[in-house]
Motif scaffolding. Structure first.
Motif, short mmCIF file in Angstrom:
data_model
loop_
_atom_site.label_atom_id
_atom_site.label_comp_id
_atom_site.label_asym_id
_atom_site.label_seq_id
_atom_site.Cartn_x
_atom_site.Cartn_y
_atom_site.Cartn_z
N GLN A 35 66.85 22.17 -4.58
CA GLN A 35 66.82 22.03 -3.14
C GLN A 35 67.79 23.01 -2.46
OE1 GLN A 35 67.70 17.90 -2.53
NE2 GLN A 35 65.60 17.26 -2.92
N MET A 36 68.85 23.35 -3.13
CA MET A 36 69.84 24.27 -2.57
C MET A 36 69.48 25.69 -2.99
SD MET A 36 72.28 22.45 -1.01
CE MET A 36 73.79 23.36 -1.12
N GLN A 37 69.49 26.59 -2.03
CA GLN A 37 69.21 27.97 -2.33
C GLN A 37 70.51 28.76 -2.26
OE1 GLN A 37 66.38 29.32 0.52
NE2 GLN A 37 64.69 28.21 -0.39
N GLU A 38 70.65 29.67 -3.18
CA GLU A 38 71.82 30.53 -3.16
C GLU A 38 71.48 31.78 -2.36
OE1 GLU A 38 74.33 32.03 -6.50
OE2 GLU A 38 74.01 29.96 -7.17
N ILE A 39 72.33 32.09 -1.41
CA ILE A 39 72.13 33.25 -0.55
C ILE A 39 73.40 34.09 -0.61
CG2 ILE A 39 71.77 34.03 1.82
CD1 ILE A 39 70.41 31.33 2.37
N ASP A 40 73.22 35.38 -0.83
CA ASP A 40 74.36 36.31 -0.79
C ASP A 40 74.65 36.58 0.68
OD1 ASP A 40 76.31 38.20 -1.07
OD2 ASP A 40 75.09 39.60 -2.24
N LEU A 41 75.70 35.95 1.19
CA LEU A 41 76.02 36.04 2.61
C LEU A 41 76.34 37.47 3.05
CD1 LEU A 41 78.20 32.82 3.01
CD2 LEU A 41 75.79 33.14 3.61
N THR A 42 76.86 38.25 2.13
CA THR A 42 77.25 39.62 2.48
C THR A 42 76.04 40.50 2.77
OG1 THR A 42 77.35 40.25 0.15
CG2 THR A 42 79.40 39.49 1.17
N LYS A 43 74.85 40.07 2.35
CA LYS A 43 73.64 40.86 2.58
C LYS A 43 72.95 40.48 3.90
CE LYS A 43 72.85 42.00 -2.19
NZ LYS A 43 72.02 41.92 -3.35
N LEU A 44 73.47 39.47 4.58
CA LEU A 44 72.89 39.07 5.86
C LEU A 44 73.57 39.83 6.99
CD1 LEU A 44 72.75 35.18 5.40
CD2 LEU A 44 70.92 36.83 5.04
N ASN A 45 72.80 40.14 8.04
CA ASN A 45 73.41 40.81 9.18
C ASN A 45 74.06 39.76 10.08
OD1 ASN A 45 71.45 39.73 10.98
ND2 ASN A 45 70.05 41.41 10.53
N LEU A 46 74.76 40.22 11.10
CA LEU A 46 75.52 39.32 11.96
C LEU A 46 74.61 38.32 12.68
CD1 LEU A 46 78.41 38.82 12.68
CD2 LEU A 46 78.20 40.40 14.59
N GLN A 47 73.43 38.75 13.10
CA GLN A 47 72.49 37.86 13.77
C GLN A 47 72.03 36.74 12.83
OE1 GLN A 47 68.99 39.77 15.27
NE2 GLN A 47 68.20 37.92 16.24
N GLN A 48 71.73 37.09 11.58
CA GLN A 48 71.30 36.10 10.61
C GLN A 48 72.44 35.13 10.29
OE1 GLN A 48 70.13 39.06 7.72
NE2 GLN A 48 67.95 38.48 7.91
N LEU A 49 73.65 35.67 10.19
CA LEU A 49 74.81 34.81 9.93
C LEU A 49 75.04 33.85 11.09
CD1 LEU A 49 77.23 37.42 8.34
CD2 LEU A 49 76.27 35.41 7.21
N THR A 50 74.88 34.35 12.31
CA THR A 50 75.06 33.49 13.48
C THR A 50 74.03 32.38 13.49
OG1 THR A 50 75.93 35.37 14.72
CG2 THR A 50 75.17 33.49 16.01
N GLN A 51 72.80 32.71 13.16
CA GLN A 51 71.73 31.71 13.10
C GLN A 51 72.02 30.69 12.00
OE1 GLN A 51 67.86 33.43 12.60
NE2 GLN A 51 66.81 31.47 12.65
N LEU A 52 72.48 31.15 10.85
CA LEU A 52 72.81 30.25 9.74
C LEU A 52 73.97 29.33 10.13
CD1 LEU A 52 72.39 29.31 6.84
CD2 LEU A 52 73.85 31.21 6.09
N LYS A 53 74.97 29.88 10.79
CA LYS A 53 76.12 29.08 11.23
C LYS A 53 75.67 28.01 12.22
CE LYS A 53 80.42 29.23 13.78
NZ LYS A 53 79.94 28.31 14.80
N ARG A 54 74.80 28.39 13.14
CA ARG A 54 74.29 27.44 14.13
C ARG A 54 73.54 26.30 13.43
NH1 ARG A 54 71.10 30.72 17.40
NH2 ARG A 54 73.05 31.68 18.07
N GLN A 55 72.72 26.66 12.44
CA GLN A 55 71.98 25.65 11.69
C GLN A 55 72.94 24.72 10.93
OE1 GLN A 55 69.17 27.25 8.87
NE2 GLN A 55 68.81 25.26 7.92
N LEU A 56 73.96 25.30 10.32
CA LEU A 56 74.94 24.48 9.59
C LEU A 56 75.72 23.58 10.55
CD1 LEU A 56 76.20 27.16 7.07
CD2 LEU A 56 75.00 25.05 6.50
N ASP A 57 76.04 24.09 11.74
CA ASP A 57 76.72 23.25 12.74
C ASP A 57 75.86 22.04 13.11
OD1 ASP A 57 78.97 24.86 12.88
OD2 ASP A 57 78.27 26.00 14.63
N GLN A 58 74.56 22.29 13.31
CA GLN A 58 73.65 21.19 13.65
C GLN A 58 73.56 20.18 12.51
OE1 GLN A 58 70.04 23.29 14.58
NE2 GLN A 58 70.61 23.66 16.70
N GLU A 59 73.46 20.68 11.28
CA GLU A 59 73.37 19.79 10.13
C GLU A 59 74.65 18.97 9.97
OE1 GLU A 59 72.29 22.04 6.67
OE2 GLU A 59 70.35 22.62 7.49
N LEU A 60 75.80 19.63 10.15
CA LEU A 60 77.08 18.92 10.04
C LEU A 60 77.17 17.82 11.09
CD1 LEU A 60 79.69 21.69 9.21
CD2 LEU A 60 79.31 19.57 7.96
#
Length: 164
Positions: free
Chosen positions: A8-33
């Protein structure tokens, strides 16, 4: 179970994501938290209710026979009653259903409920901790990318200033 959890958990290399993708991921994690933290409140309330129920069974003994008591009908409405049988109690098992059990059986039932809810709370808290760690890692990578971008812009500006 562990393999199911890992799938169920996917491993993602965060260093390969651009700033927009990181911001979107952070927003999603904030909502989940936020969702998980809100979800912790309900089992915590249930755990407290079961603990209260367990504590209320402790003083039940033969000295209560024929003694007057207040019987709760709701959380704020009580009626007068008399203890007729101190060896049997009526317990609420949820969704408006009650059962009559002997005192030891009732204590065992409530203790199992407390243990179950506590285990579920611990699992949920573990998920919250993991999500918070991932969020922190995302924020670290975002900060590193912003600093790298700022450093590149500063170097370009200095180079442009040297040329002029």
């Amino acid at each position: 179970m562990a393999s199911k959890k890992q799938s169920q958990m996917q491993e993602i290399d965060l260093t390969k994501l651009n700033l927009q993708q990181l911001t979107q991921l952070k927003r999603q994690l904030d909502q989940e938290l936020t969702l998980f933290q809100e979800s912790l409140q309900t089992p915590k309330l249930a755990e407290n209710k079961f603990q209260d129920s367990l504590e209320s069974l402790e003083p039940v003994n033969s000295s209560l026979k024929d003694k007057p008591i207040l019987v709760p009908l709701t959380s704020s409405v009580y009626v007068s009653g008399t203890v007729m049988d101190h060896e049997k109690v009526v317990i609420d098992i949820g969704t408006g259903y009650c059962i009559k059990k002997d005192l030891d059986g009732a204590k065992d039932y409530v203790k199992r409920k407390v243990d179950f809810v506590t285990q579920q709370l611990e699992k949920l808290q573990g998920v919250v901790i993991e999500k918070a760690k991932v969020r922190e890692a995302v924020m670290d990578v975002m900060e590193a990318q912003l600093q790298a971008r700022l450093g590149a812009q500063l170097a370009a500006a200095q180079q442009a200033a040297v040329k002029t």
